[in-house]
Design an enzyme around this catalytic site. Structure first.
Site, PDB file in Angstrom:
ATOM      1  CG  ASP A   1      -1.851   1.115   1.334  1.00  0.00           C
ATOM      2  OD1 ASP A   1      -2.047   1.802   0.306  1.00  0.00           O
ATOM      3  OD2 ASP A   1      -2.406   1.344   2.433  1.00  0.00           O
TER       4      ASP A   1
ATOM      5  CG  ASP B   1      -2.577   3.515  -3.171  1.00  0.00           C
ATOM      6  OD1 ASP B   1      -3.779   3.246  -3.322  1.00  0.00           O
ATOM      7  OD2 ASP B   1      -2.085   3.867  -2.089  1.00  0.00           O
ATOM      8  CD  GLU B   2      -5.268  -0.568  -0.360  1.00  0.00           C
ATOM      9  OE1 GLU B   2      -5.788  -1.520   0.234  1.00  0.00           O
ATOM     10  OE2 GLU B   2      -5.817   0.538  -0.479  1.00  0.00           O
TER      11      GLU B   2
HETATM   12 MG   LIG Z   1      -2.400   3.895   0.047  1.00  0.00          MG
END
Ligand SMILES: [Mg+2]
Length: 352
Positions: free
Chosen positions: A8, A103-104
């Site tokens: 993350d 983003d994960e």
């Molecule tokens: Mg994040």
């Protein structure tokens, strides 16, 4: 026993903005809608968090809490590029990558032999590479399942990682507040509090029957998750991952020059087909496939973000050289990353 890593990025959009304009680094910044147009904060940096600014907060509120807050409109194309590159790094460690947002992602590295199978060291290397290659930091959680890996990635944020080895699962969940359980929102937490449930240990005092009666399907999930049990697999998107065009020739192509002669037409067809889908997909690899007249085939691929004839020619020469014999079939194609879910997520996140 699975080995799951949850990666993350730390305040993703804001980090990218600070990377591209270092003068923003020590100032409170956010990415989101403007405050005079009823915008909402999407992401903010840690400097802004000191003032109580957080994501999903109306930009006007954020401005009131932090009058010096710089709110940037966001650059989706840049974030997508960084996201794609990041995912590319993930794919170097496993094919089992399940993106949750730009983003994960969950990575299942159970079968990886890298670093002697140490998920901890794999996570460390991934984080280092993201830092070196992309100039932003990410945090990672390592655990035997998705639920715990996601909780763990939050534990040493930013720029940190946390491991929950199988032997620590019991001890770890005991103290875990119920609001850390995915799916337990404010309303659910309030219902649980009514019967004195605040931690996973509190849930464990109830039978699966009692929990199901009270909370339906969520009841049995609570029962399992409170014990650190989560059998969900890392699911790779089922949408198309590549697109290719190929031609089987009535007469074998006798040498490399004949093969190269066929490439412009194939490349043209590929580009045409790609145009129809390219909004949804981001090209990450280019490949050439050759089937020789002894019916063996070979494929060569290379990381590329677009189709170019020169690249295809090079790949073709390389593939041909592997056997140096007449060719029955020639194909060209691209592999890509599916952006549709990302995009939906992004828009929801940034403009909602
Ligand atoms: Mg994040």
């Amino acid at each position: 026993m699975r080995k799951i890593i949850h990666c993350d990025a730390d305040c993703f959009y804001a980090s990218v903005e600070m990377r591209d304009d270092p003068s923003l680094r020590d100032r409170p910044i956010a990415v989101g809608g403007s405050s005079d147009r009823r915008g909402v904060i999407s992401t903010c940096n840690y400097e802004a968090r000191k003032f109580g600014v957080h994501s999903a907060m109306p930009s006007s509120t954020a401005k009131r809490l932090c009058p010096d807050l710089i709110i940037l409109p966001g650059r989706m194309e840049v974030y997508k590029d960084v996201s794609q590159h990041m995912r590319h790094i993930f794919y170097d460690y496993t094919e089992l990558v399940e993106p949750l947002s730009l983003d994960e992602a969950f990575l299942d590295v159970s079968d990886s032999s890298l670093h002697h199978g140490s998920a901890t060291l794999i996570a460390k290397e991934i984080r280092q590479r993201v830092k070196n290659e992309l100039g932003i930091t990410i945090s990672a959680g390592i655990a035997p399942n998705k639920f715990l890996a996601k909780v763990a990635s939050d534990w040493n944020k930013p720029d940190g990682q946390f491991v929950i080895p199988p032997s620590d699962v019991q001890a770890f969940v005991t103290k875990l507040p119920v609001k850390k359980i995915y799916g337990v929102g404010k309303a659910m937490a309030a219902k649980l509090a009514e019967i004195n449930i605040f931690t996973c240990e509190d849930i464990q005092k109830f039978s699966v029957f009692e929990l199901s009666q009270r909370f339906g399907v969520m009841g049995s999930r609570l029962y399992n998750l409170s014990r650190g049990i989560d059998d969900r697999e890392v699911t790779v998107g089922r949408r198309r991952k590549s697109l290719s065009v190929e031609n089987t020739f009535t007469h074998d192509l006798q040498d490399i020059d004949r093969c190269l002669n066929e490439l412009p037409l194939l490349a043209q067809q590929l580009v045409t087909r790609l145009r129809r889908v390219e909004d949804d997909y981001k090209v990450v690899k280019l490949f050439v496939k050759i089937k020789f007249n002894d019916f063996t085939s070979t494929t060569i691929e290379r990381s590329k973000s677009s189709v170019s004839l020169v690249d295809l020619q090079e790949l073709c020469k390389e593939a041909y050289a592997r056997k140096n014999m007449p060719v029955r079939l020639l194909g060209v194609g691209v592999s890509f990353i599916d952006l549709r879910e990302d995009q939906a997520f992004f828009q929801l996140d940034l403009f909602n």
